[in-house]
Design a protein around this motif. Structure first.
Motif, PDB file in Angstrom:
ATOM      1  N   VAL A 185      29.079 -59.977  -5.889  1.00  0.00           N
ATOM      2  CA  VAL A 185      27.866 -59.785  -5.404  1.00  0.00           C
ATOM      3  C   VAL A 185      27.813 -58.211  -4.948  1.00  0.00           C
ATOM      4  CG1 VAL A 185      25.890 -60.395  -3.842  1.00  0.00           C
ATOM      5  CG2 VAL A 185      27.769 -62.108  -4.778  1.00  0.00           C
ATOM      6  N   VAL A 186      26.846 -57.484  -5.421  1.00  0.00           N
ATOM      7  CA  VAL A 186      26.453 -56.267  -5.121  1.00  0.00           C
ATOM      8  C   VAL A 186      25.167 -56.201  -4.461  1.00  0.00           C
ATOM      9  CG1 VAL A 186      26.336 -53.563  -5.726  1.00  0.00           C
ATOM     10  CG2 VAL A 186      28.100 -55.321  -6.845  1.00  0.00           C
ATOM     11  N   VAL A 187      24.875 -55.779  -3.366  1.00  0.00           N
ATOM     12  CA  VAL A 187      23.372 -55.616  -2.860  1.00  0.00           C
ATOM     13  C   VAL A 187      23.096 -54.192  -2.525  1.00  0.00           C
ATOM     14  CG1 VAL A 187      23.153 -57.804  -2.312  1.00  0.00           C
ATOM     15  CG2 VAL A 187      24.291 -56.496  -0.365  1.00  0.00           C
ATOM     16  N   VAL A 188      22.002 -53.936  -2.575  1.00  0.00           N
ATOM     17  CA  VAL A 188      21.620 -52.279  -2.375  1.00  0.00           C
ATOM     18  C   VAL A 188      20.821 -52.760  -0.460  1.00  0.00           C
ATOM     19  CG1 VAL A 188      20.058 -50.745  -2.271  1.00  0.00           C
ATOM     20  CG2 VAL A 188      21.436 -51.351  -4.364  1.00  0.00           C
ATOM     21  N   LEU A 189      21.479 -52.055   0.257  1.00  0.00           N
ATOM     22  CA  LEU A 189      20.895 -52.387   1.650  1.00  0.00           C
ATOM     23  C   LEU A 189      20.441 -51.075   2.231  1.00  0.00           C
ATOM     24  CD1 LEU A 189      23.255 -54.825   3.019  1.00  0.00           C
ATOM     25  CD2 LEU A 189      20.861 -55.569   2.373  1.00  0.00           C
ATOM     26  N   HIS A 190      19.339 -51.198   3.285  1.00  0.00           N
ATOM     27  CA  HIS A 190      19.081 -49.988   4.223  1.00  0.00           C
ATOM     28  C   HIS A 190      19.701 -50.272   5.428  1.00  0.00           C
ATOM     29  CE1 HIS A 190      16.953 -47.104   1.539  1.00  0.00           C
ATOM     30  NE2 HIS A 190      16.074 -47.805   1.211  1.00  0.00           N
ATOM     31  N   ASP A 191      19.603 -51.825   5.932  1.00  0.00           N
ATOM     32  CA  ASP A 191      19.907 -52.024   7.358  1.00  0.00           C
ATOM     33  C   ASP A 191      21.426 -51.797   7.607  1.00  0.00           C
ATOM     34  OD1 ASP A 191      20.579 -53.395   9.648  1.00  0.00           O
ATOM     35  OD2 ASP A 191      18.559 -54.402   9.616  1.00  0.00           O
ATOM     36  N   LEU A 192      21.846 -50.739   8.388  1.00  0.00           N
ATOM     37  CA  LEU A 192      23.117 -50.476   8.508  1.00  0.00           C
ATOM     38  C   LEU A 192      23.885 -51.815   9.245  1.00  0.00           C
ATOM     39  CD1 LEU A 192      23.038 -46.575   9.300  1.00  0.00           C
ATOM     40  CD2 LEU A 192      23.450 -47.825   7.255  1.00  0.00           C
ATOM     41  N   THR A 193      23.345 -52.332   9.989  1.00  0.00           N
ATOM     42  CA  THR A 193      23.792 -53.457  10.780  1.00  0.00           C
ATOM     43  C   THR A 193      24.030 -54.536   9.766  1.00  0.00           C
ATOM     44  OG1 THR A 193      22.790 -52.763  13.041  1.00  0.00           O
ATOM     45  CG2 THR A 193      23.710 -55.129  12.675  1.00  0.00           C
ATOM     46  N   LEU A 194      23.103 -54.875   9.181  1.00  0.00           N
ATOM     47  CA  LEU A 194      23.362 -56.004   8.100  1.00  0.00           C
ATOM     48  C   LEU A 194      24.536 -55.480   7.138  1.00  0.00           C
ATOM     49  CD1 LEU A 194      19.870 -57.023   7.033  1.00  0.00           C
ATOM     50  CD2 LEU A 194      21.366 -58.302   8.514  1.00  0.00           C
ATOM     51  N   ALA A 195      24.704 -54.342   6.831  1.00  0.00           N
ATOM     52  CA  ALA A 195      25.533 -54.112   5.830  1.00  0.00           C
ATOM     53  C   ALA A 195      27.106 -54.044   6.700  1.00  0.00           C
ATOM     54  CB  ALA A 195      25.402 -52.260   5.415  1.00  0.00           C
ATOM     55  N   ALA A 196      27.017 -53.507   8.003  1.00  0.00           N
ATOM     56  CA  ALA A 196      28.390 -53.649   8.759  1.00  0.00           C
ATOM     57  C   ALA A 196      28.627 -54.961   8.999  1.00  0.00           C
ATOM     58  CB  ALA A 196      28.085 -52.982   9.968  1.00  0.00           C
ATOM     59  N   ARG A 197      27.643 -56.042   9.371  1.00  0.00           N
ATOM     60  CA  ARG A 197      28.081 -57.386   9.716  1.00  0.00           C
ATOM     61  C   ARG A 197      28.596 -58.203   8.401  1.00  0.00           C
ATOM     62  NH1 ARG A 197      23.855 -60.301  13.009  1.00  0.00           N
ATOM     63  NH2 ARG A 197      25.365 -61.903  12.905  1.00  0.00           N
ATOM     64  N   PHE A 198      27.951 -58.045   7.320  1.00  0.00           N
ATOM     65  CA  PHE A 198      28.062 -58.879   6.344  1.00  0.00           C
ATOM     66  C   PHE A 198      28.929 -58.536   5.156  1.00  0.00           C
ATOM     67  CE2 PHE A 198      25.396 -62.677   7.835  1.00  0.00           C
ATOM     68  CZ  PHE A 198      24.435 -62.025   8.572  1.00  0.00           C
ATOM     69  N   CYS A 199      28.859 -57.090   4.972  1.00  0.00           N
ATOM     70  CA  CYS A 199      29.547 -57.074   3.454  1.00  0.00           C
ATOM     71  C   CYS A 199      30.963 -56.672   3.961  1.00  0.00           C
ATOM     72  CB  CYS A 199      29.129 -55.440   3.243  1.00  0.00           C
ATOM     73  SG  CYS A 199      27.286 -55.593   2.730  1.00  0.00           S
ATOM     74  N   ASP A 200      31.831 -56.874   2.703  1.00  0.00           N
ATOM     75  CA  ASP A 200      33.332 -56.527   3.106  1.00  0.00           C
ATOM     76  C   ASP A 200      33.593 -55.434   2.642  1.00  0.00           C
ATOM     77  OD1 ASP A 200      33.311 -59.950   1.329  1.00  0.00           O
ATOM     78  OD2 ASP A 200      33.946 -59.525   3.351  1.00  0.00           O
ATOM     79  N   ARG A 201      32.915 -54.802   1.778  1.00  0.00           N
ATOM     80  CA  ARG A 201      33.305 -53.389   1.298  1.00  0.00           C
ATOM     81  C   ARG A 201      31.646 -52.655   1.267  1.00  0.00           C
ATOM     82  NH1 ARG A 201      35.439 -52.671  -3.411  1.00  0.00           N
ATOM     83  NH2 ARG A 201      35.899 -50.720  -3.095  1.00  0.00           N
ATOM     84  N   LEU A 202      31.873 -51.460   1.438  1.00  0.00           N
ATOM     85  CA  LEU A 202      30.397 -50.599   1.233  1.00  0.00           C
ATOM     86  C   LEU A 202      30.852 -49.355   0.337  1.00  0.00           C
ATOM     87  CD1 LEU A 202      29.129 -50.321   5.040  1.00  0.00           C
ATOM     88  CD2 LEU A 202      28.323 -51.938   3.149  1.00  0.00           C
ATOM     89  N   ALA A 203      29.618 -49.143  -0.155  1.00  0.00           N
ATOM     90  CA  ALA A 203      29.851 -47.880  -0.869  1.00  0.00           C
ATOM     91  C   ALA A 203      28.709 -46.929  -0.666  1.00  0.00           C
ATOM     92  CB  ALA A 203      29.855 -47.975  -2.523  1.00  0.00           C
ATOM     93  N   LEU A 204      29.032 -45.835   0.001  1.00  0.00           N
ATOM     94  CA  LEU A 204      27.959 -45.071   0.388  1.00  0.00           C
ATOM     95  C   LEU A 204      27.731 -43.798  -0.280  1.00  0.00           C
ATOM     96  CD1 LEU A 204      26.041 -44.001   2.670  1.00  0.00           C
ATOM     97  CD2 LEU A 204      28.310 -42.799   3.751  1.00  0.00           C
ATOM     98  N   MET A 205      26.593 -43.689  -1.068  1.00  0.00           N
ATOM     99  CA  MET A 205      26.026 -42.719  -2.089  1.00  0.00           C
ATOM    100  C   MET A 205      25.089 -41.602  -1.457  1.00  0.00           C
ATOM    101  SD  MET A 205      25.088 -45.057  -5.355  1.00  0.00           S
ATOM    102  CE  MET A 205      24.491 -43.498  -6.274  1.00  0.00           C
ATOM    103  N   LYS A 206      25.446 -40.571  -1.964  1.00  0.00           N
ATOM    104  CA  LYS A 206      24.295 -39.311  -1.314  1.00  0.00           C
ATOM    105  C   LYS A 206      24.419 -38.450  -2.609  1.00  0.00           C
ATOM    106  CE  LYS A 206      23.791 -35.450   1.630  1.00  0.00           C
ATOM    107  NZ  LYS A 206      22.423 -35.703   2.426  1.00  0.00           N
ATOM    108  N   GLU A 207      23.068 -38.239  -2.990  1.00  0.00           N
ATOM    109  CA  GLU A 207      22.483 -37.222  -4.077  1.00  0.00           C
ATOM    110  C   GLU A 207      23.390 -37.604  -5.368  1.00  0.00           C
ATOM    111  OE1 GLU A 207      23.208 -33.451  -2.575  1.00  0.00           O
ATOM    112  OE2 GLU A 207      21.296 -33.682  -1.166  1.00  0.00           O
ATOM    113  N   GLY A 208      23.460 -38.915  -5.587  1.00  0.00           N
ATOM    114  CA  GLY A 208      24.021 -39.445  -7.027  1.00  0.00           C
ATOM    115  C   GLY A 208      25.645 -39.600  -7.095  1.00  0.00           C
TER     116      GLY A 208
END
Lengths: 261, 335, 303
Positions: A185-208
């Motif tokens: 599962v890959v989800v795009v999120l804006h809410d940082l808390t949800l991202a921190a609480r539920f995701c096992d891994r994060l990928a942080l993008m900026k300017e592509g």
């Protein structure tokens, strides 16, 4: 099924909206794709689905590209939940969800459809017409549609953006369970808390480009958040789960808050 | 747990098919000469070249066959265009496809092309319809709102109508300029089996192409991206609809002139019966279109005007107010 | 009566002339008045005759001296629709517009009952002498029309000669049988010859009964193909252009439902131009019909 992006670039006109990005998503873990507006998250997600042509690089599902898998089998391999989806005809809700069964044959309201409606908590809406739903209800119906595909890979673009807090938590719990039970599962999120609480891994993008990738604790550091979003954060834990609250806008280069008089 | 509408759908299709057959029989039974249908039929089957058999086989049957086939083509194409453009106001007449087909057929017929090569007539209609449909689809790619679609139809109809009138003016025959009424309002009178043989194969091909997009239409309910992610090729679907609509409408207009509003009224009426599912709507619209056109053609022969009322007049009298009512009810939104 | 094609913007050319050329009007009126004055005192023959009507073209080209014809319609040159195509080649043609006629300063303009109303009105307004031809419904009316035109162009003797020749030809036709054969004339668009028309009379002289006059309720006599097939006439006269360019009107004449008539030899193709106008061709039409009737009767007796 392992979803892998290898040095992927996506162009829009002359601009590169995704630049030389490599990423891996595994079954059993929920991967969150975060970053500021315009970072290229949606473009990357669409490229992963084969909806955007790649200017460079490859995307593989279990080692094979979508072209190799074939169009019809590809429809069974991935489920895509677009941002802000529309339902063009006033179908009944159960018929909408049943559209997710199309890659497997006819769009019939079968057991898989019912399971999907249960999981997305729209079972009580199943006889309603699509046009009569509220924004949040529609978002959940479309999520159910994506779940109905029962594909090994689920790619969701801001699935909780239109939802109330109850349903935001419910949906995040759902996708996490889904990930744990073997779906990639890959989800795009804006809410940082949800991202921190539920995701096992994060990928942080900026300017592509990929700014950082890894467990939330590693990615959601104040420095990285400031660089990516231009905000300071207040962090903490509660019942052993983290919360990350954007607090003040700041000067991204120096990680210092912009002081207001 | 099966989809409850499943057996209901089959029942509906059967019922509509029976209706079409009944109207077909009615159309064959109504005409200007007094005819004993059973005697005529008996003669026809036995191969006896009697007068009633002649009237039945050369005058009544072609008219009835074309009425059903043209109606089916218009109904199914209307449903297909609406499904593809996700807009309930698309109809071959409204969006200019029929007008363009008429232009193509007029050029092929009046300038002698179809005299040398008889298939030139339906092909002319096909080319005209194809160009118009392709143009509309180019517009619709990014999702075009209702207002834009109707305006595009107005533009196409104006252009096609003007060029058709021009072509008729330049045509060598002195009757040509007066025959514009046929091309713009349509008629099935005095069509022969030759017309049927010319047009029916193209129409059948068109029906096949369009019917094959049923599942893709259903998927398009969710938008182009989601439909693509479900494994449907948008470009292939567009091509099938363009090709199918061009063949079916092009051939229909080539032999019967432009008959309007059938493709608008019929999908709208059938949509609730199809559970709003665009895929199911295709066949239902085809059958209902055949029924409506046969019924209108029967009405045309019962209304005692001389010369015979044009078929398009009847469909417009029914369809244009319908269209206006739909416009009022729909929210005209820009996307 | 063959007429000019209708203009699409009837008021336009009239408006142009009215608005911007008062000098021209004056000039034309002046010339016409002068000519009219001289005509009324010494009645000279018109020397610049223009015709805006095909039947007028035919009569004028046949009865007047060639140098006196200023203009005829372009239809006169088309051998498919005109009986005087070769005569028309030496004469300038017009498309039925007042603008083309006025500069010629004609002293006689022949128009038809169906010439565009605005064109006729314009010419009258400018004071040009006009002779309007009607549609003859009988042979007597056709003779009267020939006499009128001949008198007006100053050649009454030639008119009488034409009439006398026609009357001789009609008198030479085989006698009309007691029970005339039934016939239907089929024209483009399903029109036939209604009752009381000149075609009706010619059919009668040739020994046929015009079925359409009996079957159809309206004067124009439009019959449906089904009615025609059902009526089973002894002769179907196909009144088309022969090698006409394609049109739906013409296509009707070749409908497969009419095939049995052709197979039985019960059709006769007559070009429309034979009985469109008052003239010698009317007799030709009668002669062809009579010949067909006689040969059909012979075949019938031989069977």
């Amino acid at each position: 099924m392992i979803l892998e992006a290898l040095q992927v670039s996506v162009a829009r006109g002359t601009a590169r909206v995704v630049r030389d990005l490599s990423l891996k998503a595994q079954p059993g873990e929920l991967l969150g794709l975060i970053g500021p507006n315009g970072a290229g998250k949606t473009s990357l997600l669409r490229a992963l689905c084969g909806l955007e042509p790649l200017a460079a690089g490859r995307v593989t599902y279990g080692g094979r590209t979508l072209v190799e898998i074939g169009r019809r089998a590809g429809g069974r391999t991935l489920a895509y939940l677009a941002q802000g989806g529309r339902i063009h005809w006033p179908l009944r809700v159960d018929q909408v969800v049943a559209l997710g069964r199309l890659p497997h044959g006819a769009a019939e309201v079968d057991a898989a459809t019912m399971r999907a409606m249960e999981a997305a908590d729209v079972m009580h809406l199943r006889e309603r017409t699509a046009g009569s739903l509220s924004g949040g209800e529609r978002a959940r119906v479309l999520l159910a549609r994506a779940l109905a595909v029962e594909a090994p890979v689920l790619l969701a673009d801001e699935p909780v953006a239109a939802l109330d807090p109850y349903h935001q938590l419910q949906t995040m719990e759902l996708v996490r369970t889904l990930a744990r039970t073997g779906t990639t599962v890959v989800v795009v999120l804006h809410d940082l808390t949800l991202a921190a609480r539920f995701c096992d891994r994060l990928a942080l993008m900026k300017e592509g480009a990929l700014l950082a990738a890894g467990p939330p604790a590693q990615v959601l550091t104040p420095e990285l958040v400031a660089r990516a979003y231009g905000v300071t954060v207040e962090t903490g834990t509660r019942d052993g789960e983290p919360f990350v609250l954007p607090w003040r806008r700041c000067d991204a280069a120096r990680s210092e808050p912009i002081v207001r008089p | 747990m099966m989809d409850r509408a499943g057996p209901g759908h089959a029942l509906l299709v059967t019922a509509l098919a029976f209706l079409v057959l009944a109207l077909f029989a009615g159309s064959s039974a109504i005409g200007y000469a007094t005819l004993d249908i059973s005697a005529a039929l008996a003669d026809l089957i036995a191969g006896r070249p009697s007068l009633p058999a002649l009237v039945l086989s050369e005058l009544r049957l072609p008219r009835a066959i074309l009425g059903a086939a043209v109606g089916f083509s218009l109904g199914i194409t209307g449903a297909a265009l609406q499904g593809l453009m996700r807009n309930p106001l698309a109809d071959p007449g409204v969006v200019g496809v029929s007008g363009a087909a008429a232009l193509g057929a007029v050029v092929a017929f009046y300038f002698g092309l179809s005299a040398t090569f008889s298939l030139a007539l339906p092909l002319g209609g096909l080319v005209g319809a194809g160009i118009a449909t392709a143009f509309l689809l180019m517009l619709a790619r990014q999702g075009v709102g209702t207002a834009t679609l109707i305006l595009a139809g107005v533009a196409l109809n104006s252009l096609a109508g003007a060029l058709t009138a021009l072509a008729l003016n330049l045509a060598p025959s002195p009757y040509a300029a007066l025959e514009v009424v046929f091309w713009l309002m349509g008629s099935l009178s005095d069509r022969s089996l030759v017309h049927v043989a010319l047009a029916l194969p193209f129409m059948i091909i068109g029906w096949g192409l369009v019917l094959s997009t049923g599942r893709a239409m259903d998927a398009l309910t969710l938008g182009e991206d989601t439909a693509a992610s479900l494994g449907f090729s948008l470009s292939r679907t567009r091509l099938l609809v363009v090709g199918g609509a061009a063949a079916a409408v092009g051939a229909s207009v080539a032999v019967a002139g432009a008959i309007g509003f059938v493709g608008l009224v019929v999908p709208h009426l059938m949509r609730p019966l199809a559970g709003n599912r665009p895929g199911r709507l295709l066949l239902l619209s085809g059958l209902a279109g055949a029924a409506l056109t046969l019924g209108a053609d029967i009405a045309v022969r019962l209304i005692p005007t001389r010369p015979e009322l044009k078929l398009g007049v009847v469909t417009a009298i029914i369809g244009a107010p319908f269209f206006l009512a739909m416009l009022r009810r729909l929210k005209v939104e820009g996307e | 009566m063959k007429t000019m094609p209708r203009r699409r913007n009837p008021g336009r050319e009239g408006g142009w002339v009215l608005r911007s050329r008062p000098a021209l009007r004056l000039a034309v009126c002046g010339i016409a008045a002068f000519l009219g004055a001289t005509a009324s005192t010494a009645a000279p023959k018109p020397s610049r005759i223009a015709s805006l009507n095909l039947c007028g073209d035919e009569l004028v080209l046949r009865l007047a001296d060639p140098g006196k014809v200023a203009s005829v319609t372009y239809l006169a040159r088309d051998p498919r629709s005109s009986n005087v195509a070769d005569l028309a080649r030496a004469v300038p043609v017009n498309r039925g517009l007042a603008e083309e006629i006025v500069p010629l300063a004609p002293d006689l303009v022949i128009v038809g009952a169906f010439t565009t109303r605005t064109t006729t009105a314009m010419l009258q307004h400018l004071g040009l002498p006009i002779l309007e031809l009607g549609v003859p419904d009988s042979l007597e009316e056709a003779y009267a029309e020939i006499r009128t035109v001949a008198a007006r162009i100053g050649e009454p003797a030639r008119g009488e000669a034409m009439i006398a020749a026609m009357q001789r030809d009609f008198a030479d036709l085989p006698p009309v049988p007691a029970h005339p054969a039934a016939s239907i004339v089929l024209r483009p668009n399903g029109f036939t010859a209604g009752r009381g028309s000149i075609v009706d009379e010619i059919l009668g002289r040739a020994g046929y009964e015009n079925l359409a006059a009996r079957l159809s309720t309206d004067r124009l006599g439009q019959l449906n193909l089904e009615e025609i097939v059902e009526a089973q006439p002894d002769l179907l006269v196909i009144n088309g252009g022969g090698d006409a360019p394609p049109s739906l009107a013409d296509e009707l004449l070749h409908h497969p439902a009419l095939a049995p008539f052709t197979a039985d030899g019960r059709t006769l193709s007559l070009p429309t131009r034979l009985w469109t106008c008052a003239g010698p061709e009317l007799a030709q039409a009668a002669q062809r019909l009579a010949a067909k009737r006689v040969s059909a009767a012979r075949i019938g007796m031989a069977k």
